[in-house]
Design a protein around this motif. Structure first.
Motif, PDB file in Angstrom:
ATOM      1  N   GLN A 138     -22.045  57.679  53.183  1.00 42.71           N
ATOM      2  CA  GLN A 138     -20.885  56.835  52.941  1.00 42.71           C
ATOM      3  C   GLN A 138     -19.600  57.580  53.253  1.00 42.71           C
ATOM      4  OE1 GLN A 138     -21.043  53.378  51.895  1.00 42.71           O
ATOM      5  NE2 GLN A 138     -19.007  53.668  52.795  1.00 42.71           N
ATOM      6  N   GLN A 139     -19.572  58.888  52.964  1.00 42.97           N
ATOM      7  CA  GLN A 139     -18.394  59.691  53.292  1.00 42.97           C
ATOM      8  C   GLN A 139     -18.160  59.710  54.798  1.00 42.97           C
ATOM      9  OE1 GLN A 139     -18.932  63.557  51.548  1.00 42.97           O
ATOM     10  NE2 GLN A 139     -18.771  62.807  49.440  1.00 42.97           N
ATOM     11  N   ILE A 140     -19.242  59.808  55.576  1.00 41.30           N
ATOM     12  CA  ILE A 140     -19.111  59.796  57.035  1.00 41.30           C
ATOM     13  C   ILE A 140     -18.606  58.432  57.511  1.00 41.30           C
ATOM     14  CG2 ILE A 140     -20.412  59.850  59.204  1.00 41.30           C
ATOM     15  CD1 ILE A 140     -22.157  62.040  57.985  1.00 41.30           C
ATOM     16  N   VAL A 141     -19.172  57.354  56.961  1.00 35.65           N
ATOM     17  CA  VAL A 141     -18.742  56.007  57.348  1.00 35.65           C
ATOM     18  C   VAL A 141     -17.279  55.786  56.972  1.00 35.65           C
ATOM     19  CG1 VAL A 141     -19.065  53.546  56.867  1.00 35.65           C
ATOM     20  CG2 VAL A 141     -21.046  55.001  57.286  1.00 35.65           C
ATOM     21  N   ASP A 142     -16.875  56.278  55.809  1.00 35.34           N
ATOM     22  CA  ASP A 142     -15.476  56.132  55.393  1.00 35.34           C
ATOM     23  C   ASP A 142     -14.537  56.881  56.338  1.00 35.34           C
ATOM     24  OD1 ASP A 142     -16.289  54.622  53.242  1.00 35.34           O
ATOM     25  OD2 ASP A 142     -16.175  56.250  51.786  1.00 35.34           O
ATOM     26  N   SER A 143     -15.014  57.998  56.876  1.00 33.86           N
ATOM     27  CA  SER A 143     -14.185  58.798  57.786  1.00 33.86           C
ATOM     28  C   SER A 143     -14.215  58.264  59.216  1.00 33.86           C
ATOM     29  CB  SER A 143     -14.664  60.257  57.783  1.00 33.86           C
ATOM     30  OG  SER A 143     -14.535  60.842  56.495  1.00 33.86           O
ATOM     31  N   TYR A 144     -15.324  57.631  59.605  1.00 34.83           N
ATOM     32  CA  TYR A 144     -15.477  57.122  60.981  1.00 34.83           C
ATOM     33  C   TYR A 144     -15.969  55.672  60.944  1.00 34.83           C
ATOM     34  CZ  TYR A 144     -15.121  62.080  62.005  1.00 34.83           C
ATOM     35  OH  TYR A 144     -14.686  63.386  62.084  1.00 34.83           O
ATOM     36  N   PRO A 145     -15.165  54.783  60.355  1.00 37.80           N
ATOM     37  CA  PRO A 145     -15.635  53.396  60.196  1.00 37.80           C
ATOM     38  C   PRO A 145     -15.848  52.660  61.504  1.00 37.80           C
ATOM     39  CG  PRO A 145     -13.296  53.579  59.649  1.00 37.80           C
ATOM     40  CD  PRO A 145     -13.811  54.976  59.812  1.00 37.80           C
ATOM     41  N   TRP A 146     -14.980  52.902  62.506  1.00 34.53           N
ATOM     42  CA  TRP A 146     -15.122  52.166  63.767  1.00 34.53           C
ATOM     43  C   TRP A 146     -16.382  52.561  64.514  1.00 34.53           C
ATOM     44  CZ3 TRP A 146     -13.048  47.784  64.447  1.00 34.53           C
ATOM     45  CH2 TRP A 146     -11.779  47.486  63.939  1.00 34.53           C
ATOM     46  N   GLU A 147     -16.773  53.828  64.429  1.00 26.42           N
ATOM     47  CA  GLU A 147     -18.006  54.257  65.091  1.00 26.42           C
ATOM     48  C   GLU A 147     -19.215  53.575  64.452  1.00 26.42           C
ATOM     49  OE1 GLU A 147     -15.513  56.131  64.309  1.00 26.42           O
ATOM     50  OE2 GLU A 147     -14.926  57.123  66.189  1.00 26.42           O
ATOM     51  N   PHE A 148     -19.196  53.461  63.121  1.00 23.45           N
ATOM     52  CA  PHE A 148     -20.285  52.776  62.415  1.00 23.45           C
ATOM     53  C   PHE A 148     -20.311  51.297  62.789  1.00 23.45           C
ATOM     54  CE2 PHE A 148     -21.784  50.745  58.328  1.00 23.45           C
ATOM     55  CZ  PHE A 148     -23.113  51.123  58.467  1.00 23.45           C
ATOM     56  N   ILE A 149     -19.157  50.657  62.808  1.00 25.01           N
ATOM     57  CA  ILE A 149     -19.069  49.248  63.207  1.00 25.01           C
ATOM     58  C   ILE A 149     -19.579  49.063  64.631  1.00 25.01           C
ATOM     59  CG2 ILE A 149     -17.428  47.402  63.776  1.00 25.01           C
ATOM     60  CD1 ILE A 149     -15.709  48.439  61.394  1.00 25.01           C
ATOM     61  N   ARG A 150     -19.178  49.963  65.524  1.00 23.55           N
ATOM     62  CA  ARG A 150     -19.592  49.842  66.924  1.00 23.55           C
ATOM     63  C   ARG A 150     -21.106  49.983  67.065  1.00 23.55           C
ATOM     64  NH1 ARG A 150     -19.585  53.350  71.532  1.00 23.55           N
ATOM     65  NH2 ARG A 150     -18.916  55.059  70.191  1.00 23.55           N
ATOM     66  N   GLY A 151     -21.717  50.898  66.299  1.00 20.72           N
ATOM     67  CA  GLY A 151     -23.167  51.044  66.342  1.00 20.72           C
ATOM     68  C   GLY A 151     -23.889  49.800  65.864  1.00 20.72           C
ATOM     69  N   LEU A 152     -23.427  49.219  64.761  1.00 23.13           N
ATOM     70  CA  LEU A 152     -24.028  47.986  64.268  1.00 23.13           C
ATOM     71  C   LEU A 152     -23.836  46.854  65.273  1.00 23.13           C
ATOM     72  CD1 LEU A 152     -22.981  48.145  60.498  1.00 23.13           C
ATOM     73  CD2 LEU A 152     -25.329  48.159  61.377  1.00 23.13           C
ATOM     74  N   PHE A 153     -22.623  46.745  65.819  1.00 22.59           N
ATOM     75  CA  PHE A 153     -22.346  45.683  66.790  1.00 22.59           C
ATOM     76  C   PHE A 153     -23.204  45.851  68.038  1.00 22.59           C
ATOM     77  CE2 PHE A 153     -20.058  44.335  70.615  1.00 22.59           C
ATOM     78  CZ  PHE A 153     -19.946  42.975  70.365  1.00 22.59           C
ATOM     79  N   HIS A 154     -23.350  47.080  68.536  1.00 26.99           N
ATOM     80  CA  HIS A 154     -24.167  47.302  69.725  1.00 26.99           C
ATOM     81  C   HIS A 154     -25.626  46.911  69.492  1.00 26.99           C
ATOM     82  CE1 HIS A 154     -21.451  50.222  72.220  1.00 26.99           C
ATOM     83  NE2 HIS A 154     -20.967  48.998  72.111  1.00 26.99           N
ATOM     84  N   SER A 155     -26.085  47.009  68.241  1.00 24.67           N
ATOM     85  CA  SER A 155     -27.454  46.611  67.935  1.00 24.67           C
ATOM     86  C   SER A 155     -27.584  45.105  67.760  1.00 24.67           C
ATOM     87  CB  SER A 155     -27.930  47.310  66.651  1.00 24.67           C
ATOM     88  OG  SER A 155     -28.224  48.661  66.884  1.00 24.67           O
ATOM     89  N   ASP A 156     -26.759  44.532  66.915  1.00 26.84           N
ATOM     90  CA  ASP A 156     -26.981  43.149  66.488  1.00 26.84           C
ATOM     91  C   ASP A 156     -25.761  42.254  66.667  1.00 26.84           C
ATOM     92  OD1 ASP A 156     -29.650  43.434  65.700  1.00 26.84           O
ATOM     93  OD2 ASP A 156     -29.078  44.244  63.758  1.00 26.84           O
TER      94      ASP A 156
END
Length: 256
Positions: A159-177
């Motif tokens: 969660q700390q990583i996602v909080d620091s890099y939210p757009w990268e996490f969003i982009r990974g989810l979007f690229h999948s689904d």
């Protein structure tokens, strides 16, 4: 793992003035691996523990890339147990998006730089695959059965990583689904019906937990979203407001 001879021959191509991309295409070795060899030719000692399962866990070396890979894994990834405690990570990527396949392979290579990354062709897609004993350490969401049939929560360090890099996490989810489409609507203007087109982002996943992670992260970066049901099941998250679509275009964009 690639032997030293393979690494030396690959770097020799780079020394001839070739680009990373062209050498990667010729050899089938990811750009991330080649870049790491330019810094360190010799393979790491196989006895070196992974950053998460050592007695004193250390930080992920490239948290931005990990945030992207975490999104890909939660969307279209799976981890399977093999022989001698080795696990395979597989992420399905549609053939229609070659840039996405390359980005996925690079992220997997960065996560375990001394493990080979392969691409296994299937009908309409490629499975980006890599074997390691430590995939369950890096993705503790691994478990029996389908992800939408079990609880999915992030560990505090994730969660700390996602909080620091939210757009990268969003982009990974979007690229999948996810998908970016052109929607349309009509309305009457001075007695004449006119058609209007506008872009819209969709994210579809059966897991309530994964949709919540996506929605919470969108909210954290200021993106407005709504949930759309398919029948009685709320499977879709939609981003349609102009300002929010502009944000998504700036940080995510369509698949490629």
């Amino acid at each position: 793992m690639y032997d030293v001879g393979t690494r030396e021959r690959t770097l020799a191509l780079i020394a001839q003035g070739r680009s990373l991309n062209s050498v990667s295409q010729q050899t089938g070795i990811s750009r991330a691996a080649i870049r790491s060899w330019q810094t360190r030719l010799e393979p790491l000692d196989r006895g070196v523990p992974c950053p998460r399962c050592s007695e004193a866990p250390t930080a992920i070396e490239d948290p931005s890339s990990y945030a992207y890979l975490l999104g890909l894994y939660l969307g279209d990834g799976c981890i399977s147990a093999g022989k001698r405690g080795v696990y395979s990570l597989r992420i399905a990527c549609a053939d229609a998006w070659p840039g996405l396949i390359e980005a996925c392979a690079e992220a997997v290579q960065i996560a375990r730089p001394d493990n080979k990354v392969s691409r296994v062709a299937s009908a309409g897609c490629q499975y980006v695959t890599s074997f390691s004993k430590h995939w369950p350490c890096l993705f503790p969401q691994h478990g029996p059965g389908k992800k939408h049939d079990r609880r999915i929560t992030l560990e505090p360090w994730q969660q700390q990583i996602v909080d620091s890099y939210p757009w990268e996490f969003i982009r990974g989810l979007f690229h999948s689904d996810g998908c970016r489409i052109t929607n349309w609507a009509t309305r009457m203007v001075r007695g004449e019906r006119k058609r209007y087109e506008y872009p819209r982002y969709f994210f579809t996943n059966k897991s309530d937990d994964i949709r919540k992670l996506y929605g919470d992260t969108l909210t954290a970066v200021g993106v407005e979203w709504t949930t759309l049901a398919r029948g009685s099941k709320p499977l879709n998250i939609s981003v349609a407001r102009r300002a929010s679509v502009t944000l998504m275009d700036a940080h995510v964009g369509p698949k490629y």
